[in-house]
Design a protein around this motif. Structure first.
Motif, PDB file in Angstrom:
ATOM      1  N   TRP A   1       2.278  10.159 -14.354  1.00  0.00           N
ATOM      2  CA  TRP A   1       2.420   9.550 -13.029  1.00  0.00           C
ATOM      3  C   TRP A   1       3.874   9.191 -12.733  1.00  0.00           C
ATOM      4  O   TRP A   1       4.386   9.490 -11.652  1.00  0.00           O
ATOM      5  N   ILE A   2       4.517   8.539 -13.696  1.00  0.00           N
ATOM      6  CA  ILE A   2       5.900   8.102 -13.496  1.00  0.00           C
ATOM      7  C   ILE A   2       6.813   9.305 -13.270  1.00  0.00           C
ATOM      8  O   ILE A   2       7.683   9.297 -12.394  1.00  0.00           O
TER       9      ILE A   2
ATOM     10  N   PHE B   1       0.851  -1.184   0.000  1.00  0.00           N
ATOM     11  CA  PHE B   1       0.000   0.000   0.000  1.00  0.00           C
ATOM     12  C   PHE B   1       0.888   1.234   0.000  1.00  0.00           C
ATOM     13  O   PHE B   1       1.760   1.395   0.853  1.00  0.00           O
ATOM     14  N   PHE B   2       0.668   2.130  -0.962  1.00  0.00           N
ATOM     15  CA  PHE B   2       1.545   3.276  -1.141  1.00  0.00           C
ATOM     16  C   PHE B   2       1.211   4.473  -0.243  1.00  0.00           C
ATOM     17  O   PHE B   2       1.935   5.461  -0.263  1.00  0.00           O
ATOM     18  N   GLY B   3       0.117   4.407   0.494  1.00  0.00           N
ATOM     19  CA  GLY B   3      -0.216   5.494   1.411  1.00  0.00           C
ATOM     20  C   GLY B   3      -1.324   6.392   0.891  1.00  0.00           C
ATOM     21  O   GLY B   3      -1.551   6.492  -0.320  1.00  0.00           O
ATOM     22  N   PHE B   4      -2.017   7.061   1.801  1.00  0.00           N
ATOM     23  CA  PHE B   4      -3.129   7.938   1.435  1.00  0.00           C
ATOM     24  C   PHE B   4      -2.645   9.172   0.680  1.00  0.00           C
ATOM     25  O   PHE B   4      -3.338   9.673  -0.217  1.00  0.00           O
ATOM     26  N   THR B   5      -1.470   9.687   1.041  1.00  0.00           N
ATOM     27  CA  THR B   5      -0.936  10.856   0.336  1.00  0.00           C
ATOM     28  C   THR B   5      -0.730  10.547  -1.140  1.00  0.00           C
ATOM     29  O   THR B   5      -0.986  11.389  -2.007  1.00  0.00           O
ATOM     30  N   PHE B   6      -0.287   9.350  -1.434  1.00  0.00           N
ATOM     31  CA  PHE B   6      -0.081   8.913  -2.815  1.00  0.00           C
ATOM     32  C   PHE B   6      -1.373   9.017  -3.610  1.00  0.00           C
ATOM     33  O   PHE B   6      -1.384   9.511  -4.745  1.00  0.00           O
ATOM     34  N   PHE B   7      -2.499   8.583  -3.020  1.00  0.00           N
ATOM     35  CA  PHE B   7      -3.778   8.631  -3.725  1.00  0.00           C
ATOM     36  C   PHE B   7      -4.261  10.064  -3.929  1.00  0.00           C
ATOM     37  O   PHE B   7      -4.842  10.391  -4.969  1.00  0.00           O
ATOM     38  N   ILE B   8      -4.035  10.917  -2.949  1.00  0.00           N
ATOM     39  CA  ILE B   8      -4.424  12.327  -3.113  1.00  0.00           C
ATOM     40  C   ILE B   8      -3.643  12.965  -4.254  1.00  0.00           C
ATOM     41  O   ILE B   8      -4.192  13.683  -5.099  1.00  0.00           O
ATOM     42  N   GLN B   9      -2.330  12.704  -4.291  1.00  0.00           N
ATOM     43  CA  GLN B   9      -1.504  13.247  -5.374  1.00  0.00           C
ATOM     44  C   GLN B   9      -1.965  12.721  -6.729  1.00  0.00           C
ATOM     45  O   GLN B   9      -2.083  13.481  -7.699  1.00  0.00           O
ATOM     46  N   ARG B  10      -2.243  11.427  -6.794  1.00  0.00           N
ATOM     47  CA  ARG B  10      -2.699  10.830  -8.039  1.00  0.00           C
ATOM     48  C   ARG B  10      -4.046  11.399  -8.485  1.00  0.00           C
ATOM     49  O   ARG B  10      -4.285  11.602  -9.675  1.00  0.00           O
ATOM     50  N   PHE B  11      -4.946  11.633  -7.516  1.00  0.00           N
ATOM     51  CA  PHE B  11      -6.253  12.179  -7.873  1.00  0.00           C
ATOM     52  C   PHE B  11      -6.107  13.552  -8.512  1.00  0.00           C
ATOM     53  O   PHE B  11      -6.729  13.836  -9.546  1.00  0.00           O
ATOM     54  N   VAL B  12      -5.295  14.419  -7.916  1.00  0.00           N
ATOM     55  CA  VAL B  12      -5.118  15.779  -8.442  1.00  0.00           C
ATOM     56  C   VAL B  12      -4.517  15.739  -9.848  1.00  0.00           C
ATOM     57  O   VAL B  12      -5.002  16.406 -10.770  1.00  0.00           O
ATOM     58  N   LEU B  13      -3.454  14.957 -10.020  1.00  0.00           N
ATOM     59  CA  LEU B  13      -2.818  14.854 -11.336  1.00  0.00           C
ATOM     60  C   LEU B  13      -3.774  14.301 -12.383  1.00  0.00           C
ATOM     61  O   LEU B  13      -3.884  14.824 -13.497  1.00  0.00           O
TER      62      LEU B  13
END
Length: 264
Positions: free
Chosen positions: A211-212, A169-181
Motif C-alpha cells: 500500500w505504502i 476521507f481519502f476519496g472513492f478512487t483510493f478505495f477502488i485502488q486499495r481493493f484491487v491491490l
C-alpha cells in the motif's frame, strides 16, 4: 536447491519482482527518497530476473547462492548506470557520480536485493505445502472469501487510518485502488504462503508496505472530487503505515482459519 526449467523461470520472475519491491520501498522510498522513473524500474526488474535465471541454472537456489547472485546483479546494475545509461529516463536523465554508483549505490542495492531474494526463497519453500491445502477448497469459495476479507480489511483500515489517525476521507478512487491491490495480494498470499502465524504477520507487513509503495509513487488521495494530493513521507510512514499494518493484522488474525475450516 535445483529446479526444473518451468520452476526456474517462475522463481526468477518472482525474484525480479521482489527485488523491485524492496528497491522501491527501502532503497528509493526510505533511503534516497526519489523516483528514478520507469526505465530504471523496468531494467532493474528484468536484469534481476535474467541474472537469477542464468545463475540458478548452474548454482541452484539457496542462501549462499543468493549472496553470490545478488552480488553479481548489483555489480552489473552499477556498471550499467555508470557507463551505459543515466537514471531518470525518459523524463529527467541524470548521470550519477562515481560515489553515488559505487559507494552508496552498490551497498544499498546489494542489501535491498538480498532482501528481495531471501523473501522469494522463503515463499518458494512454503508454496508446495500451501498449494496442497488450498487446492482442496472450491475455487469459487476461495475467491468469495478473499473478496469479503478484502472489504473487511478496507473498512477496518478506513476507521483506524482515515477516521482516527488522519481524520480525512481519502476519496472513492483510493478505495477502488486499495481493493484491487489487496484482493490480488491476498489471492497470492493465501495460495503460496498461507495464513498460519508467520503468514499472518508477514502478510500484514508486506501488504501494508505494498500500500505504502503504491501511494508513494502512483496513488494520490482525494480523487475523484478533490484535487489529487500525494502524502508526505511523514504521513506515509508515521501514520498510514502503522494504521494499515495494525488493521490488516487484526482482520487476518481473526479470520485466518475460515478457509481451512470450511467456513466459506
Amino acid at each position: 536447491m535445483k529446479m526444473k526449467t518451468n520452476e526456474l523461470v517462475k522463481f526468477s520472475i518472482l525474484v525480479g519482482l521482489m527485488a523491485l519491491f524492496f528497491d522501491a520501498i527501502i532503497g528509493h522510498g526510505l533511503f534516497w527518497k526519489n523516483d528514478p522513473y520507469w526505465n530504471y524500474w523496468v531494467v532493474d526488474t528484468f536484469l534481476a530476473a535474467t541474472i537469477t535465471c542464468i545463475a540458478c541454472a548452474f548454482l541452484g537456489a539457496g542462501i549462499w547462492q543468493g549472496i553470490i547472485i545478488m552480488g553479481i546483479h548489483s555489480l552489473v546494475l552499477e556498471l550499467y548506470y555508470d557507463f551505459l545509461s543515466p537514471v531518470g529516463l525518459p523524463q529527467e536523465p541524470l548521470w550519477l557520480s562515481h560515489y553515488d554508483v559505487w559507494i552508496v549505490g552498490y551497498v544499498t542495492h546489494l542489501l535491498v536485493y538480498l532482501g528481495g531474494y531471501f523473501l522469494s526463497l522463503w515463499i518458494w519453500r512454503r508454496k508446495n505445502k500451501e498449494v496442497e491445502v488450498i487446492k482442496n477448497i472450491q475455487v469459487q469459495k476461495v475467491i468469495v472469501w478473499v473478496a469479503l476479507l478484502t472489504i473487511v480489511i478496507l473498512i477496518v483500515e478506513g476507521i483506524i487510518t482515515q477516521g482516527i489517525l488522519f481524520r480525512e476521507f481519502f476519496g472513492f478512487t483510493f478505495f477502488i485502488q486499495r481493493f484491487v491491490l489487496t484482493f490480488l495480494f491476498l489471492c497470492f498470499w493465501l495460495s503460496y504462503i498461507g495464513l498460519d502465524v508467520k503468514g499472518v504477520v508477514t502478510g500484514a507487513l508486506f501488504l501494508s508496505l505494498t500500500w505504502i509503495t503504491y501511494n508513494m509513487y502512483l496513488g494520490p488521495i482525494g480523487l475523484p472530487f478533490s484535487f489529487p494530493r500525494y502524502l508526505s513521507y511523514n504521513e506515509l510512514w508515521i501514520r498510514m503505515f502503522p494504521g494499515g499494518f495494525v488493521s490488516i493484522l487484526i482482520v487476518l488474525w481473526i479470520l485466518r482459519k475460515f478457509p481451512t475450516k470450511g467456513a466459506i
